[in-house]
Design an enzyme around this catalytic site. Structure first.
Site, short mmCIF file in Angstrom:
data_model
loop_
_atom_site.label_atom_id
_atom_site.label_comp_id
_atom_site.label_asym_id
_atom_site.label_seq_id
_atom_site.Cartn_x
_atom_site.Cartn_y
_atom_site.Cartn_z
CG ASN A 52 -1.92 7.00 -6.34
OD1 ASN A 52 -1.40 6.31 -7.20
ND2 ASN A 52 -1.66 6.86 -5.06
N GLY A 55 -3.88 -6.71 -4.93
CA GLY A 55 -2.52 -7.26 -4.90
C GLY A 55 -2.53 -8.74 -4.57
CD GLU A 83 6.51 -1.33 -4.16
OE1 GLU A 83 6.14 -0.82 -3.08
OE2 GLU A 83 7.66 -1.74 -4.35
CD GLU A 127 8.10 -1.17 -8.33
OE1 GLU A 127 8.59 -1.15 -9.48
OE2 GLU A 127 6.93 -0.87 -8.08
P1 NAD Z 1 -6.75 -0.98 -7.12
O1 NAD Z 1 -6.13 -2.15 -6.47
O2 NAD Z 1 -8.21 -0.85 -7.14
O3 NAD Z 1 -6.30 -0.88 -8.66
C1 NAD Z 1 -4.94 -0.84 -9.03
C2 NAD Z 1 -4.82 -1.35 -10.45
O4 NAD Z 1 -5.17 -2.73 -10.50
C3 NAD Z 1 -5.75 -0.64 -11.46
O5 NAD Z 1 -5.04 -0.48 -12.68
C4 NAD Z 1 -6.88 -1.65 -11.62
O6 NAD Z 1 -7.58 -1.52 -12.84
C5 NAD Z 1 -6.10 -2.95 -11.55
N1 NAD Z 1 -6.88 -4.15 -11.22
C6 NAD Z 1 -8.03 -4.22 -10.49
N2 NAD Z 1 -8.44 -5.51 -10.40
C7 NAD Z 1 -7.55 -6.26 -11.07
C8 NAD Z 1 -7.42 -7.65 -11.33
N3 NAD Z 1 -8.30 -8.55 -10.87
N4 NAD Z 1 -6.36 -8.07 -12.06
C9 NAD Z 1 -5.44 -7.20 -12.52
N5 NAD Z 1 -5.52 -5.86 -12.32
C10 NAD Z 1 -6.55 -5.40 -11.59
O7 NAD Z 1 -6.07 0.30 -6.44
P2 NAD Z 1 -6.42 1.85 -6.71
O8 NAD Z 1 -7.64 2.20 -5.96
O9 NAD Z 1 -6.35 2.15 -8.16
O10 NAD Z 1 -5.13 2.54 -6.03
C11 NAD Z 1 -5.09 2.89 -4.71
C12 NAD Z 1 -4.28 1.88 -3.91
O11 NAD Z 1 -2.95 1.80 -4.44
C13 NAD Z 1 -4.11 2.30 -2.48
O12 NAD Z 1 -4.25 1.18 -1.66
C14 NAD Z 1 -2.67 2.82 -2.43
O13 NAD Z 1 -2.07 2.80 -1.17
C15 NAD Z 1 -2.00 1.90 -3.40
N6 NAD Z 1 -0.74 2.47 -3.90
C16 NAD Z 1 0.45 1.91 -3.51
C17 NAD Z 1 1.65 2.47 -3.93
C18 NAD Z 1 2.98 1.89 -3.50
O14 NAD Z 1 3.98 2.22 -4.10
N7 NAD Z 1 3.02 1.06 -2.47
C19 NAD Z 1 1.64 3.58 -4.79
C20 NAD Z 1 0.41 4.12 -5.16
C21 NAD Z 1 -0.78 3.54 -4.73
#
Ligand code: NAD
Length: 486
Positions: free
Chosen positions: A152, A233, A250, A457
């Site tokens: 995002n 996470g 995060e 962070e």
């Molecule tokens: P996601 O958890 O699906 O993916 C995030 C990242 O993790 C991607 O690069 C993905 O390829 C990777 N990933 C997926 N499975 C993995 C695994 N088993 N091992 C290692 N890496 C893996 O999240 P998304 O849909 O890409 O992003 C949206 C989410 O991110 C929302 O929940 C949003 O709130 C959160 N977000 C949080 C912050 C913050 O600063 N707190 C900022 C932006 C987005």
């Protein structure tokens, strides 16, 4: 070295693009068609990237900190100089309106610049101990930081993590999201262009379960920074524990705003509009639940509806107010939450469906009449959807705002200074904004209470996260004065 192909982007390792184990297409969310082909790093790329990072890290850490700062400052400047190009890349891959993308590219540069200024300020302490001893602490880099980034805000979130990690003398391997790897890959290239040593910043695109897991599970990784959903996470956090390395998680949010009876309604409506339109509401800190005092509810509701009905929708490249959602899956998820709420008695004040057009668009939507405990009120919708609720007492508003498993961010609208402090203290969130939405800078720490994350962070705190503390105690007189403890 990678083969020559148009609109093909290789894995970035050791200062050069390379081919991966296979390729995947990046989609343009405004059309649903492919916009680029990218090399999938896979385990082989992760292995090469970690070897390269391990090799580069000790010289990087040993470099005169002023010189490290100068290189990072140059990196920041060049990111700023390329903000338009970087913004265009990101709009192609995640659909964000181009004005927002360019603005976020410039903000990404601010993170690197802030941390460039801290390379010479990573200081330990002297500690009073008895006798002829000198005890002091040193903040030393951890080694290789693995950074898993979502789609995002790929540039800003990359720079939020790599800025302090590099400033503290770590090498970094970034795993961008498969939906948006182009911006982070370009950052790798720019780092090399300004003279960062090869291997200090590697970028390994690919999916989560193969490339991502290969990185987080590898014992050569000394720290993991993860930004993404709660469930991923949790998986990544377990990998960090297995390797006994520090991690920053995060995660998601379900951010409340509370509009009190003494609020400036125009400002509060403007805040809600920003929350709806910023990346089409696909932002971790997006305000998604607005609690409005009963005396102002009708006024706020009418003003918000009027404002939302003026929002322009279109492809990010045309710089509308609202771009598409990132993917068909993302669109389906938003549709499901809204349809379920409407079927169970809530109403759409405006919006509530996907327009009939190409791409993953959803109308900006305001929902009323949903209970506090239904999915649209409790879970991350990740789209341009806000839900309104009415309250009568301050304590009630705080209790309902806190009644969620998330705790990332909250907004309070009031002109009563005492109430602003009281409510900010009582809200369970890592960031509380009063009379503004956003208000976030590289120097202000950011992170989640509850399931929104672990660690902080940004700010000076991030330097502590990316360093480990060593205590040194030097005996310089009679050894009998020293004590052994622990
Ligand atoms: P996601 O958890 O699906 O993916 C995030 C990242 O993790 C991607 O690069 C993905 O390829 C990777 N990933 C997926 N499975 C993995 C695994 N088993 N091992 C290692 N890496 C893996 O999240 P998304 O849909 O890409 O992003 C949206 C989410 O991110 C929302 O929940 C949003 O709130 C959160 N977000 C949080 C912050 C913050 O600063 N707190 C900022 C932006 C987005």
């Amino acid at each position: 070295m990678q083969e020559e192909r148009s609109d093909y982007h290789g894995v970035y390792i050791d200062g050069e693009h390379r081919d991966g184990v296979e390729t995947f297409d990046v989609e343009n969310p405004a059309t649903g068609g492919p916009t680029a082909t990218v090399a999938e790093s896979g385990e082989r790329g992760v292995d090469d990237a970690l070897e390269s990072a391990k090799r580069a890290q000790s010289d990087w850490a040993a470099m005169d900190p002023s010189e490290r700062g100068r290189l990072l400052r140059r990196f920041a400047e060049t990111i700023g100089d390329h903000a338009d190009e970087l913004g265009e890349l990101v709009t192609r891959e995640n659909g964000r309106p181009i004005g927002q993308s360019k603005g976020f590219a410039a903000s990404a540069a601010d993170y690197i610049e802030y941390y460039a200024g801290l390379t010479t300020k990573i200081e330990g302490e002297t500690i009073p101990v008895p006798g002829n001893q000198q005890a002091f602490t040193r903040k030393e880099p951890l080694g290789v930081s693995a950074q898993i980034v979502p789609w995002n805000a790929p540039l800003l979130l990359c720079c939020r993590g790599i800025g302090p990690a590099l400033a503290a003398g770590n090498a970094v391997v970034v795993k961008p999201a498969p939906e948006a790897p182009l911006g982070p890959l370009k950052l790798g290239e720019l780092a090399t262009e300004v003279g960062l040593p090869d291997g200090v910043l590697n970028v390994v695109p690919g999916d989560g379960v193969t490339t991502g897991a290969a990185l987080t599970d590898d014992s050569r990784v000394d720290e993991i920074t993860f930004t993404g959903s709660v469930s991923t996470g949790q998986t990544v956090g377990k990998a960090a524990i297995d390797n006994v390395v520090p991690t920053a998680l995060e995660l998601g949010g379900k951010s409340p705003a509370i509009v009190f009876e003494d609020a400036d309604l125009e400002d509060a409506v403007e805040g809600a509009m920003k929350a709806l339109t910023l990346m089409s509401g696909q932002v971790c800190f997006a305000t998604t639940r607005i609690f409005v005092h009963e005396d102002r509810y009708d006024g706020f509701r009418d003003a918000l509806r009027k404002a939302v009905e003026s929002i322009s929708i279109g492809p990010g490249a045309e710089n509308p107010d609202l771009g598409p959602l990132v993917s068909e899956d993302g669109l389906e998820k938003v549709r499901r939450y809204v349809d379920e709420a409407l079927e169970n008695g809530a109403t759409a004040l405006t919006g509530g469906e996907a327009p009939d057009r190409e791409g993953h668009f959803y109308e900006p939507t305001v929902i009323e009449g949903a209970a506090d405990d239904v999915p649209i009120s409790c879970e991350e919708v990740f789209g341009p959807v806000i839900t309104l609720y009415e309250f009568s007492e301050e304590g009630e508003a705080i209790r309902r705002a806190n009644d969620t498993e998330f705790g990332l961010y909250a907004t309070v609208w009031t002109n009563d200074l005492g109430r602003a402090h009281r409510v900010a203290n009582e809200i369970e969130a890592g960031s509380v904004m009063v009379n503004q939405y956003s208000g976030s800078y590289p120097q202000t720490p950011f992170g989640g209470y509850k399931k929104s994350g672990l660690g902080r962070e940004k700010g000076m705190q991030a330097i502590d996260h990316y360093t480990q503390l060593k205590t040194v105690n030097i005996e310089y007189g009679d050894a009998s004065d020293s004590a052994l403890d622990g």
